[in-house]
Design an enzyme around this catalytic site. Structure first.
Site, short mmCIF file in Angstrom:
data_model
loop_
_atom_site.label_atom_id
_atom_site.label_comp_id
_atom_site.label_asym_id
_atom_site.label_seq_id
_atom_site.Cartn_x
_atom_site.Cartn_y
_atom_site.Cartn_z
N LYS A 1 0.86 -1.19 0.00
CA LYS A 1 0.00 0.00 0.00
C LYS A 1 0.89 1.23 0.00
O LYS A 1 1.79 1.36 0.85
CB LYS A 1 -0.86 -0.04 1.27
CG LYS A 1 -2.25 0.50 1.11
CD LYS A 1 -3.05 0.20 2.38
CE LYS A 1 -4.42 0.80 2.34
NZ LYS A 1 -5.11 0.64 3.63
O1 G3P Z 1 -7.81 1.50 5.51
C1 G3P Z 1 -8.20 2.67 4.87
C2 G3P Z 1 -9.58 3.17 5.26
O2 G3P Z 1 -10.54 2.16 5.12
C3 G3P Z 1 -9.64 3.90 6.56
O3 G3P Z 1 -10.94 4.11 7.01
O4 G3P Z 1 -12.49 4.64 8.85
O5 G3P Z 1 -10.09 5.33 9.06
O6 G3P Z 1 -11.62 6.49 7.46
P1 G3P Z 1 -11.30 5.20 8.15
#
Ligand code: G3P
Length: 217
Positions: A83
């Site tokens: 990533k």
């Molecule tokens: O892993 C990336 C993403 O899904 C993060 O989500 O909930 O931290 O905005 P969030």
């Protein structure tokens, strides 16, 4: 549509993997911190449980250092997807890694133009963050529709991996738009199963079955 779980919690991953519905896992530095484990060990544990892509994120911000970190992460298992952030150095790293045959997930995508660049850099996955867009008063799903249109216009093979999912409606909208993958927290995946009428119906069937006095034998 493929289902990835967005967590580094091995217990949640094991439980969801047992359903046979889990196609992959995404992690990020915040989720690794939350897991309390050592990054490389956590990723190795996850790769032993899930055979699909497991995203592990570099933390460097310059290309040379990203490449060095990616080399270490790629050695963990065949199914590690590297990533990288959506920056010039991240795109450069994406291009270099995909040319070597590695899977790359370009993360922190907030516009369709950024997604276009990631596709041109040969990304395996693009991760647009819908929830964080909604959080600041925009409709994150509009970007998913735009990316789908652009990728289809040019036959890009980069898979749209809808990230930062907050609730089941994001999953439904992703499926209607034709996103390739969603990654959601374990709680949202479990929510997808639930409906009060399913529970009530099951209770009714169980009660009536008991009245028959029969068993299936
Ligand atoms: O892993 C990336 C993403 O899904 C993060 O989500 O909930 O931290 O905005 P969030």
């Amino acid at each position: 549509m493929k289902f990835f779980v967005d967590t580094a919690n091995i217990e949640d991953i094991r439980e969801l993997a047992e359903t046979g519905l889990l196609d992959g896992v995404t992690t990020n530095p915040s989720l690794i911190h939350k897991s309390g484990g050592h990054f490389l060990e956590v990723v190795a544990d996850i790769c032993r449980v899930v055979s699909g892509p497991v995203s592990a994120e570099v933390v460097a911000t310059d290309h040379a250092e990203m490449m060095r970190e990616a080399e270490i992460l790629r050695k963990i298992a065949e199914n590690v997807a590297i990533k990288v952030p959506l920056t010039i150095d991240g795109l450069k790293t994406c291009k270099a890694l995909t040319s070597e045959g590695a899977m790359v997930n370009v993360t922190l995508c907030f516009t369709a133009n950024q997604a276009l660049l990631a596709a041109k850099a040969g990304a395996t996955f693009i991760s647009p963050f819908v929830g964080r867009h909604d959080d600041i008063g925009f409709d994150g799903m509009e970007i998913i529709s735009d990316i789908r249109l652009i990728y289809d216009n040019y036959d890009f093979e980069t898979q749209i991996l809808v990230a930062s999912i907050r609730h089941p409606v994001h999953v439904l909208q992703s499926a209607k738009i034709g996103a390739d993958v969603i990654t959601a927290p374990p709680a949202v995946i479990r929510q997808l199963v639930k409906h009060p009428l399913t529970d009530r119906g099951l209770e009714g069937f169980a009660a009536d079955w008991a009245k028959t006095g029969q068993t299936i034998a």
